[in-house]
Enzyme design. Structure first.
Site, PDB file in Angstrom:
ATOM      1  N   ARG A  83      28.320 -14.560  -5.842  1.00  0.00           N
ATOM      2  CA  ARG A  83      27.376 -14.858  -4.769  1.00  0.00           C
ATOM      3  C   ARG A  83      26.707 -16.206  -5.020  1.00  0.00           C
ATOM      4  O   ARG A  83      26.770 -16.738  -6.137  1.00  0.00           O
ATOM      5  CB  ARG A  83      26.306 -13.759  -4.701  1.00  0.00           C
ATOM      6  CG  ARG A  83      26.837 -12.386  -4.366  1.00  0.00           C
ATOM      7  CD  ARG A  83      25.728 -11.357  -4.417  1.00  0.00           C
ATOM      8  NE  ARG A  83      25.172 -11.259  -5.772  1.00  0.00           N
ATOM      9  CZ  ARG A  83      24.101 -10.524  -6.088  1.00  0.00           C
ATOM     10  NH1 ARG A  83      23.471  -9.848  -5.133  1.00  0.00           N
ATOM     11  NH2 ARG A  83      23.673 -10.475  -7.322  1.00  0.00           N
ATOM     12  N   GLU A 104       0.816  -1.212   0.000  1.00  0.00           N
ATOM     13  CA  GLU A 104       0.000   0.000   0.000  1.00  0.00           C
ATOM     14  C   GLU A 104       0.856   1.271   0.000  1.00  0.00           C
ATOM     15  O   GLU A 104       0.461   2.284  -0.585  1.00  0.00           O
ATOM     16  CB  GLU A 104      -0.952   0.008   1.201  1.00  0.00           C
ATOM     17  CG  GLU A 104      -0.270   0.047   2.553  1.00  0.00           C
ATOM     18  CD  GLU A 104      -1.277   0.185   3.686  1.00  0.00           C
ATOM     19  OE1 GLU A 104      -2.426   0.577   3.415  1.00  0.00           O
ATOM     20  OE2 GLU A 104      -0.895  -0.090   4.838  1.00  0.00           O
ATOM     21  N   ARG A 131      14.828  -0.703  -9.668  1.00  0.00           N
ATOM     22  CA  ARG A 131      14.952  -0.849  -8.223  1.00  0.00           C
ATOM     23  C   ARG A 131      15.809  -2.071  -7.902  1.00  0.00           C
ATOM     24  O   ARG A 131      15.630  -3.134  -8.471  1.00  0.00           O
ATOM     25  CB  ARG A 131      13.561  -0.998  -7.598  1.00  0.00           C
ATOM     26  CG  ARG A 131      13.552  -0.863  -6.092  1.00  0.00           C
ATOM     27  CD  ARG A 131      12.130  -0.902  -5.563  1.00  0.00           C
ATOM     28  NE  ARG A 131      11.550  -2.222  -5.728  1.00  0.00           N
ATOM     29  CZ  ARG A 131      10.332  -2.443  -6.191  1.00  0.00           C
ATOM     30  NH1 ARG A 131       9.567  -1.452  -6.542  1.00  0.00           N
ATOM     31  NH2 ARG A 131       9.868  -3.675  -6.311  1.00  0.00           N
ATOM     32  N   LYS A 175      18.128 -14.921 -16.442  1.00  0.00           N
ATOM     33  CA  LYS A 175      18.449 -15.989 -15.489  1.00  0.00           C
ATOM     34  C   LYS A 175      17.539 -17.208 -15.644  1.00  0.00           C
ATOM     35  O   LYS A 175      17.792 -18.256 -15.045  1.00  0.00           O
ATOM     36  CB  LYS A 175      18.392 -15.439 -14.069  1.00  0.00           C
ATOM     37  CG  LYS A 175      19.492 -14.422 -13.807  1.00  0.00           C
ATOM     38  CD  LYS A 175      19.311 -13.691 -12.499  1.00  0.00           C
ATOM     39  CE  LYS A 175      20.457 -12.687 -12.317  1.00  0.00           C
ATOM     40  NZ  LYS A 175      20.485 -11.645 -13.378  1.00  0.00           N
TER      41      LYS A 175
END
Length: 344
Positions: free
Chosen positions: A269, A57, A190, A145
């Site tokens: 990683r 929200e 992002r 990926k």
């Protein structure tokens, strides 16, 4: 071979484009891609309404402010894990962009059940709800990926790709058709490493590189949006569309972000590849080139819903596969700097 930066801003869709004047729903609509797609739709597609379907929200509130409460936007709090909520949100929707997913590779290695619930079972919910609601076309976003995956995230996205492509079998006697677009890392999205590197460089810190040999594909948000818009226009259902985009060395990206920073090799990683791949050798057997080399299309293997081979497509070379270290076009550090400076 280095590719110089060209004008990468979106082109307006033609008057005959199927999205023009339509009711469109975007899952994960408050993410980086979702917001860029919504901006394009509002500016170029004259939509009747755009439904933003997402579960946070606060992000919806922030996105409403970003678009200044545009009256063409509708806001649905909901999770793709919730099929009933999807059914409600999809009422009278013409087209769906499926961008919702859990995406962090290392997070997926530690939370596999959650990634399966969202990326796999959530995708199944989207397919079934769209068929039931009579949606015309659905384009789902994938990732490099998903090709020959070695991590949980990639495996869930490959499964999602299959669910959408083969979902056309379930929809064969209905109007709904599904396609997938697959692309690499997105500038300005992002979770991008770029803002983190900038902040580290400003503090005078060393930049950690996950293996100095790493290569990746790179696409801008406007290019990703245009690819989805183009796919809606050309799709019959069952296509997996891949852009012909440049590769870059991760070291060059770091140097473009912070030319004076010291780089440190910190190793791969968990679940990370040295080089990424967008079309595997097996997928390459079904790949063709369209629009003068702008896109590759992996055509469906079992098109029982009436798919016809693309007339203007050209076959790829024997043994073709698309990997970031084997690419024919590259960005060097200077090209990457220009991309970053362009703000796209």
């Amino acid at each position: 071979m280095t590719v110089l930066i060209s004008d990468q801003h979106e082109a307006a869709a033609p008057r005959s484009h199927p999205l023009r004047g339509a009711d469109i729903l975007v899952t994960g609509g408050t993410g980086s891609f979702g917001k860029a797609f919504i901006r394009y739709a509002l500016d170029h597609l004259e939509p009747n309404r755009v439904i933003v379907y997402s579960r946070d929200e606060l992000k919806q509130f922030e996105t409403r402010q970003l678009f200044e409460n545009d009256p063409r936007l509708r806001w649905f709090i909901g999770d793709i894990r919730d099929r009933d909520r999807l059914h409600r949100a999809l009422h009278n929707v013409d087209y769906v962009v499926h961008a919702a997913a859990l995406k962090q590779v290392d997070t997926g290695e530690y939370n596999p059940f959650e990634f399966i619930k969202t990326n796999v079972l959530g995708s199944q919910n989207v397919v079934e709800a769209c068929i039931d609601a009579g949606v015309k076309k659905v384009v789902a976003l994938s990732t490099d990926k998903a090709s020959s995956p070695i991590n949980l995230y990639g495996a869930t996205k490959l499964t999602a790709d299959k669910i959408f492509i083969l979902g056309n079998n379930y929809a064969a006697s209905y109007e709904t058709r599904f396609a997938v677009v697959r692309y690499g890392n997105v500038t300005g999205s992002r979770g991008s490493i770029i803002p983190k590197w900038k902040a580290m460089a400003e503090r005078g810190e060393k930049l950690g590189i996950t293996d100095m040999r790493c290569t990746r594909f790179l696409i801008t948000l406007p290019q990703a949006v245009q690819m989805v818009v183009d796919t809606f226009a050309m799709m019959q259902g069952g296509e997996l569309v891949v852009p012909h985009i440049p590769s870059h060395r991760v070291v060059d990206l770091a140097r473009a972000v912070a030319p004076d920073a010291e780089l440190v090799d910190i190793g791969l990683r968990p679940g990370e590849k040295l080089h990424e791949e967008m079309i595997s050798p097996e997928e390459g057997r079904r790949a063709v080139i369209i629009e003068d080399g702008k896109y590759y299309v992996i055509e469906p293997e079992t098109p029982q819903w009436g798919y016809q081979p693309l007339e203007d497509a050209k076959p790829v070379d024997e043994g073709f596969h698309c990997a970031s270290d084997k690419n024919d076009i590259w960005y060097d550090a200077e090209d990457l700097r220009k991309v970053l400076e362009s703000g796209i």
